[in-house]
Design an enzyme around this catalytic site. Structure first.
Site, PDB file in Angstrom:
ATOM      1  CD  GLU A 290      55.511  49.614  43.987  1.00  0.00           C
ATOM      2  OE1 GLU A 290      55.495  48.391  44.151  1.00  0.00           O
ATOM      3  OE2 GLU A 290      56.226  50.172  43.144  1.00  0.00           O
ATOM      4  CG  HIS A 319      30.382  31.525  37.607  1.00  0.00           C
ATOM      5  ND1 HIS A 319      29.111  30.999  37.644  1.00  0.00           N
ATOM      6  CD2 HIS A 319      30.484  32.194  36.429  1.00  0.00           C
ATOM      7  CE1 HIS A 319      28.474  31.308  36.516  1.00  0.00           C
ATOM      8  NE2 HIS A 319      29.286  32.039  35.770  1.00  0.00           N
ATOM      9  CE  LYS A 433      63.267  47.518  44.675  1.00  0.00           C
ATOM     10  NZ  LYS A 433      63.517  48.337  43.500  1.00  0.00           N
TER      11      LYS A 433
END
Ligand code: PA5
Length: 465
Positions: A290, A319, A433
């Site tokens: 960000e 793995h 937002k």
């Protein structure tokens, strides 16, 4: 002391691949500029996170609140998202018992369980509400802006439930951590007389873990807040050096920046070999992404800059991911996070001496195995010409975690300078937002949503059914 071993980032170790030490040397001058620019932004009051290690009145306020409220509640629930949640989760994972929330009151020494709810998935939220005893719970609503849709919707639901169950007493089950002046949460606190703690106005969400955002939950759960701050303070002091070779935050930022921009490695993997450090990598992922992922430079030119942080976990992801890191494109750096000494270790019994595939494990410990796997992975990556470095803490404790947070935050602002972007803003997030707010808050929302939902409005040729 926290160390940064970057041998394996350099071409001298990687058979010609990796960063030419002369290029790194040449960054020393640029680093001095980055350091001076950062210092001037800090001194002008823009970068409040630097001073958080110094504590002050807010820390006493936090301690007072925690002492008063701590043992009165069995559960502390943080409602927050992004920078208002990730640091607290990292603190919990690093510094509390791994099964903290499952321990009984006595085993937790009557400190509360600590839950962080950072999403609005109705399945999780309703399951949590069904499970939690509201009478024994304090909800810490954490939002710097005080207006984030996810957190506010959680709050509205909780408030209604609390009122239904506790009537006017609902207030005692709420604590707001928010901007000292601005935002609706601050206004509500005044209107409804709800307790608050401040997030300094010059401390942004993802740089706020060492403010009341992270410190209140830490203090309530019995984490040594003073040690956390001392570690942060010592690291900030260490990073006062403008000499790249002695400033660990500067060196980390310079190496990552060079790798991304000159050596085609913009993917930055952080791989703790420690379950307790796992969520520090998650916290860092937000900080790096960000802060550095930006369309424009500070002076307005379009750059579309930013490395891509990836979190990984050793040995689990050996793995899952290491095959790719070892043999895939040379587009990554791997930063190992290591703890020198495990607080607890578990011996592996010697058994099956006639089976060489198992006998070699006997007499060693799990800690030894994990560390050996990390060292082996570092060496193997280096052998294949893969850039990697290791940040090591002596042991995972509050002092080290405070130092690590501070080091990575300072590295982020240096990296912002190298990329020419402002690491403190987040216009892309703000836009999202505003769109949510704009869409959900205006008349005609239902019609708009129905149109989006309607498959018919989209081209059917591109939908598989
Ligand atoms: O770093 C940031 O600013 C963001 O990630 C915020 O922390 C996040 O969007 C939540 O914002 P707020 O704390 O205002 O609710």
């Amino acid at each position: 002391m926290i160390s940064l071993d970057y041998n394996n980032m350099l071409s001298t170790r990687l058979g010609g691949r990796g960063i030419d030490p002369a290029r790194l040397e040449a960054m020393a001058g640029r680093f001095r500029d980055a350091h001076a620019d950062t210092a001037s932004r800090r001194d002008s009051g823009e970068m409040g996170f630097f001073a958080l290690g110094d504590g002050g009145e807010t820390v006493s306020e936090i301690q007072r609140f925690a002492e008063g409220a701590g043992q009165a509640f069995s559960n502390l629930v943080v409602l927050g998202i992004g920078g208002s949640a990730l640091g607290t989760t990292a603190l919990r994972t690093a510094l509390l018992h791994p099964l903290w929330n499952e321990l009984d009151d006595e085993a937790r020494e009557f400190f509360p369980r600590l839950h962080v709810l950072d999403n609005v998935d109705p399945a999780t939220f309703s399951a949590f509400l069904d499970h939690v005893d509201l009478r024994r719970t304090l909800f810490n609503v954490v939002s710097k802006s005080g207006g984030t849709a996810e957190t506010m919707s959680q709050y509205l639901i909780i408030r209604e439930r609390l009122q239904a169950e506790l009537g006017d007493g609902y207030r005692r089950h709420l604590l707001f951590t928010t901007d000292p002046e601005k935002g609706v949460l601050r206004a509500l606190a005044r209107e409804e007389e709800i307790a608050t703690l401040p997030v300094p106005s010059n401390v942004g969400g993802r740089f706020s873990v060492l403010s009341a955002v992270g410190l209140l939950p830490a203090a309530m759960a019995g984490i040594d807040v003073a040690a956390l701050l001392e570690g942060a303070r010592e690291m900030a002091k260490r990073c006062e050096s403008d000499d790249l070779r002695t400033n660990p935050a500067g060196m980390f930022a310079a190496l990552q920046y060079l790798a991304a921009t000159e050596y085609a490695a913009p993917i930055h993997v952080m791989m703790p070999y420690s379950d307790r450090l796992r969520d520090v990598a998650d916290w860092f992922r937000q900080l790096w992404a960000e802060s550095l992922g930006k369309q424009n430079t500070r002076d307005g030119s379009e750059v579309f800059a930013g490395p891509t942080p990836v979190k990984s976990l050793g040995a689990t992801d050996q793995h899952s991911q290491v095959q790719l890191y070892m043999e895939g494109p040379f587009d990554k750096t791997i930063t190992f996070l290591a703890e020198r000494d495990f607080e607890k270790d578990v011996q592996i019994p010697s058994a099956y001496p006639h089976h060489a595939e198992l006998a070699y494990l006997g007499g060693h410990s799990m800690g030894e195995l994990l560390r050996t796997e990390m060292l082996a992975t570092e060496a193997a990556l280096a052998q294949r010409g893969r850039m990697n470095m290791t940040i090591e803490v002596p042991r995972v404790d509050a002092h080290a975690i405070g130092g690590l947070f501070m080091m990575l935050q300072i590295a982020t602002v240096y990296a912002g300078h190298f990329y020419g972007v402002d690491p403190l803003d987040q216009p892309g997030v703000e836009l999202g937002k505003q769109l949510t707010y704009g869409i959900m808050g205006r008349p005609g929302f239902e019609e708009q949503r129905a149109e989006w939902e309607s498959r018919a409005a989209k081209d059917d040729a591109f939908v598989l059914r």
